[in-house]
Scaffold this active site. Structure first.
Site, PDB file in Angstrom:
ATOM      1  N   TYR A  32       0.854  -1.134   0.162  1.00 17.72           N
ATOM      2  CA  TYR A  32      -0.119  -0.113  -0.103  1.00 17.72           C
ATOM      3  C   TYR A  32       1.053   1.246   0.050  1.00 17.72           C
ATOM      4  O   TYR A  32       0.845   2.000   0.854  1.00 17.72           O
ATOM      5  CB  TYR A  32      -0.884   0.132   1.195  1.00 17.72           C
ATOM      6  CG  TYR A  32      -2.269   0.700   0.844  1.00 17.72           C
ATOM      7  CD1 TYR A  32      -3.441   0.185  -0.062  1.00 17.72           C
ATOM      8  CD2 TYR A  32      -2.568   2.056   1.234  1.00 17.72           C
ATOM      9  CE1 TYR A  32      -4.359   0.982  -0.579  1.00 17.72           C
ATOM     10  CE2 TYR A  32      -3.814   2.627   0.833  1.00 17.72           C
ATOM     11  CZ  TYR A  32      -4.616   2.078  -0.197  1.00 17.72           C
ATOM     12  OH  TYR A  32      -5.667   2.713  -0.527  1.00 17.72           O
ATOM     13  N   GLY A  36       6.411   8.071   0.930  1.00 20.75           N
ATOM     14  CA  GLY A  36       7.512   7.497   1.786  1.00 20.75           C
ATOM     15  C   GLY A  36       8.164   6.395   1.502  1.00 20.75           C
ATOM     16  O   GLY A  36       9.481   6.343   1.397  1.00 20.75           O
ATOM     17  N   HIS A  37       7.541   5.286   1.081  1.00 22.22           N
ATOM     18  CA  HIS A  37       8.215   4.034   0.611  1.00 22.22           C
ATOM     19  C   HIS A  37       8.952   4.411  -0.780  1.00 22.22           C
ATOM     20  O   HIS A  37      10.228   3.982  -0.882  1.00 22.22           O
ATOM     21  CB  HIS A  37       7.308   3.199   0.209  1.00 22.22           C
ATOM     22  CG  HIS A  37       6.116   2.757   1.426  1.00 22.22           C
ATOM     23  ND1 HIS A  37       4.907   3.014   1.409  1.00 22.22           N
ATOM     24  CD2 HIS A  37       6.451   1.657   2.364  1.00 22.22           C
ATOM     25  CE1 HIS A  37       4.299   2.372   2.408  1.00 22.22           C
ATOM     26  NE2 HIS A  37       5.307   1.485   3.387  1.00 22.22           N
ATOM     27  N   GLN A 148      12.633   6.667   9.094  1.00 22.25           N
ATOM     28  CA  GLN A 148      12.960   7.503  10.352  1.00 22.25           C
ATOM     29  C   GLN A 148      11.298   7.471  10.994  1.00 22.25           C
ATOM     30  O   GLN A 148      11.288   7.579  12.292  1.00 22.25           O
ATOM     31  CB  GLN A 148      13.603   8.749  10.274  1.00 22.25           C
ATOM     32  CG  GLN A 148      13.521   9.645  11.634  1.00 22.25           C
ATOM     33  CD  GLN A 148      14.387   8.828  12.560  1.00 22.25           C
ATOM     34  OE1 GLN A 148      15.269   8.320  12.411  1.00 22.25           O
ATOM     35  NE2 GLN A 148      13.631   9.028  13.974  1.00 22.25           N
ATOM     36  N   GLN A 153      11.671   1.254  15.381  1.00 17.61           N
ATOM     37  CA  GLN A 153      11.914   0.234  14.693  1.00 17.61           C
ATOM     38  C   GLN A 153      13.249   0.370  14.083  1.00 17.61           C
ATOM     39  O   GLN A 153      14.132  -0.731  13.939  1.00 17.61           O
ATOM     40  CB  GLN A 153      11.112   0.140  13.339  1.00 17.61           C
ATOM     41  CG  GLN A 153      11.284  -1.033  12.237  1.00 17.61           C
ATOM     42  CD  GLN A 153      10.293  -0.859  11.372  1.00 17.61           C
ATOM     43  OE1 GLN A 153       9.034  -1.794  11.446  1.00 17.61           O
ATOM     44  NE2 GLN A 153      10.188  -0.264  10.134  1.00 17.61           N
ATOM     45  N   VAL A 176       8.892  11.333   4.989  1.00 15.00           N
ATOM     46  CA  VAL A 176       8.181  12.110   4.180  1.00 15.00           C
ATOM     47  C   VAL A 176       6.807  12.541   4.725  1.00 15.00           C
ATOM     48  O   VAL A 176       6.277  11.503   5.289  1.00 15.00           O
ATOM     49  CB  VAL A 176       8.230  11.093   2.781  1.00 15.00           C
ATOM     50  CG1 VAL A 176       7.501  12.053   1.592  1.00 15.00           C
ATOM     51  CG2 VAL A 176       9.414  10.809   2.412  1.00 15.00           C
ATOM     52  N   SER A 185       1.598   7.545   5.889  1.00 16.47           N
ATOM     53  CA  SER A 185       1.394   6.350   6.337  1.00 16.47           C
ATOM     54  C   SER A 185       0.292   5.763   5.629  1.00 16.47           C
ATOM     55  O   SER A 185      -0.567   6.259   5.299  1.00 16.47           O
ATOM     56  CB  SER A 185       1.098   6.471   7.904  1.00 16.47           C
ATOM     57  OG  SER A 185       0.685   5.155   8.457  1.00 16.47           O
TER      58      SER A 185
HETATM   59  P1  AMP Z   1       5.590  -0.201   6.127  1.00 16.19           P
HETATM   60  O1  AMP Z   1       5.122  -0.543   4.753  1.00 16.19           O
HETATM   61  O2  AMP Z   1       4.708   0.709   6.943  1.00 16.19           O
HETATM   62  O3  AMP Z   1       6.165  -1.411   6.897  1.00 16.19           O
HETATM   63  O4  AMP Z   1       6.773   0.649   6.026  1.00 16.19           O
HETATM   64  C1  AMP Z   1       7.994   0.059   5.202  1.00 16.19           C
HETATM   65  C2  AMP Z   1       9.335   0.974   5.275  1.00 16.19           C
HETATM   66  O5  AMP Z   1       8.849   2.267   4.798  1.00 16.19           O
HETATM   67  C3  AMP Z   1       9.475   1.326   6.804  1.00 16.19           C
HETATM   68  O6  AMP Z   1      10.960   1.305   6.682  1.00 16.19           O
HETATM   69  C4  AMP Z   1       9.081   2.652   7.194  1.00 16.19           C
HETATM   70  O7  AMP Z   1       9.743   3.361   8.196  1.00 16.19           O
HETATM   71  C5  AMP Z   1       9.082   3.432   5.800  1.00 16.19           C
HETATM   72  N1  AMP Z   1       8.099   4.593   5.796  1.00 16.19           N
HETATM   73  C6  AMP Z   1       6.790   4.660   6.019  1.00 16.19           C
HETATM   74  N2  AMP Z   1       6.321   5.617   5.997  1.00 16.19           N
HETATM   75  C7  AMP Z   1       7.374   6.514   5.829  1.00 16.19           C
HETATM   76  C8  AMP Z   1       7.462   8.046   5.593  1.00 16.19           C
HETATM   77  N3  AMP Z   1       6.366   8.820   5.687  1.00 16.19           N
HETATM   78  N4  AMP Z   1       8.629   8.506   5.381  1.00 16.19           N
HETATM   79  C9  AMP Z   1       9.855   7.751   5.052  1.00 16.19           C
HETATM   80  N5  AMP Z   1       9.821   6.228   5.342  1.00 16.19           N
HETATM   81  C10 AMP Z   1       8.425   5.807   5.632  1.00 16.19           C
END
Ligand code: AMP
Length: 284
Positions: A32, A36-37, A148, A153, A176, A185
């Site tokens: 999803y 950020g990703h 971050q 984590q 981001v 998120s």
């Molecule tokens: P997730 O899919 O939520 O497990 O996130 C995967 C990776 O993306 C993790 O390392 C998160 O910290 C990073 N991540 C999620 N949201 C952001 C964001 N807004 N800015 C930077 N990295 C993010």
């Protein structure tokens, strides 16, 4: 540019990786995807010859009353976004590929269970460390990229890598944000428009603390109280915790901040739980 390969099994991933020679950067995700990703992917793209992304909603990191069943998913869209970024390898395992029947090995960074998210989400980091360790073993990347946004984590992963001598370099990418400052998120889609507008208070509060710190305020309790007061102005925000903690141990600070601090919070808007943080850099 090579075409993007989508691998659903460990064996298929290993074979595809064996066909590449050069540094591999790895971005683990639960899908999803948002900007950020994609920022993690871009940094990996800039620093490594090949980029691998995993998409796996990891059941082991969700508590019994958390949002595993309703966690948002859209794999076709994710794949399009990743193709556009020039990603080389996608690891897209099913649940049984990661946790086959009889699975029984877990990784636990013990010191992190007693602080912040570790206390509020028992078993969460055990799930995270376990899946990341397994993914590292499968992907065998030279570098792995984490946001971050999930501050604790990053500490858990760094500690695990150090303790278990995992030969993957960990790279942390700044958070981001949306235009109003809300950290991007996958869970933001749960917010209704009123909650979404209200959620801007999180970054406003964090920024205010950062500004006070820059102007010379060093007292952890004062900064924590300021943050609580800002959040209290937003009626839809149900604060779970606000924290001013040591950057390494993540233990709460009181008195004067000398070595920098992590300012973090968890706040609910209706059923949706959001986390965010900023770092107060150590001053010379
Ligand atoms: P997730 O899919 O939520 O497990 O996130 C995967 C990776 O993306 C993790 O390392 C998160 O910290 C990073 N991540 C999620 N949201 C952001 C964001 N807004 N800015 C930077 N990295 C993010």
């Amino acid at each position: 540019m090579t075409t993007m390969q989508i691998l659903e099994t460990i064996q298929a991933f290993r074979e595809a990786h064996a066909g590449l020679s050069g540094t591999l950067g790895f971005v683990p995700t639960m899908g999803y995807l948002h900007a950020g990703h994609l920022e993690l992917v871009r940094q990996a793209r800039a620093e490594c010859e090949y980029v691998a992304v995993s998409i796996f909603v990891n059941p082991a990191q969700f508590g019994p009353n958390e949002d595993l069943a309703r966690y948002p998913r859209d794999v076709p869209r994710d794949l399009e976004l990743l193709r556009a970024e020039g990603v080389d390898l996608i690891f897209l395992p099913g649940g049984d590929e990661i946790y086959p029947p009889g699975y029984s090995t877990y990784v636990e960074v013990e010191s992190m269970n007693a602080v912040l998210e570790g206390v509020r989400r028992p078993g969460h980091f055990r799930g995270v460390a376990t899946v990341v360790c397994k993914l590292f073993n499968i992907v065998q990347a030279q570098r792995a990229y984490f946001g971050q946004k999930d501050a604790q984590q990053t500490v858990v992963i760094r500690q695990m890598v150090r303790d278990l001598a995992i030969p993957t370099e960990i790279v942390i990418v700044p958070t981001v944000r949306e235009v109003d400052g809300l950290a991007m998120s996958s869970r933001n889609v749960y917010l209704d428009p009123e909650q979404r507008a209200a959620a801007a208070v999180l970054y406003r509060g964090l920024q205010q603390v950062a500004t006070l710190y820059e102007r010379g305020e060093r007292d952890a309790t004062t900064l924590r109280t300021e943050l609580q007061a800002t959040l209290a102005q937003e009626p839809l925000a149900q604060v779970e915790y606000v924290s001013i903690a040591d950057l390494v141990s993540l233990q709460e600070l009181d008195g004067s901040i000398t070595g920098g601090a992590l300012v973090s919070l968890a706040v609910r808007f209706g059923r949706t739980r959001l986390i965010d943080n900023v770092i107060l850099e150590p001053q010379a």
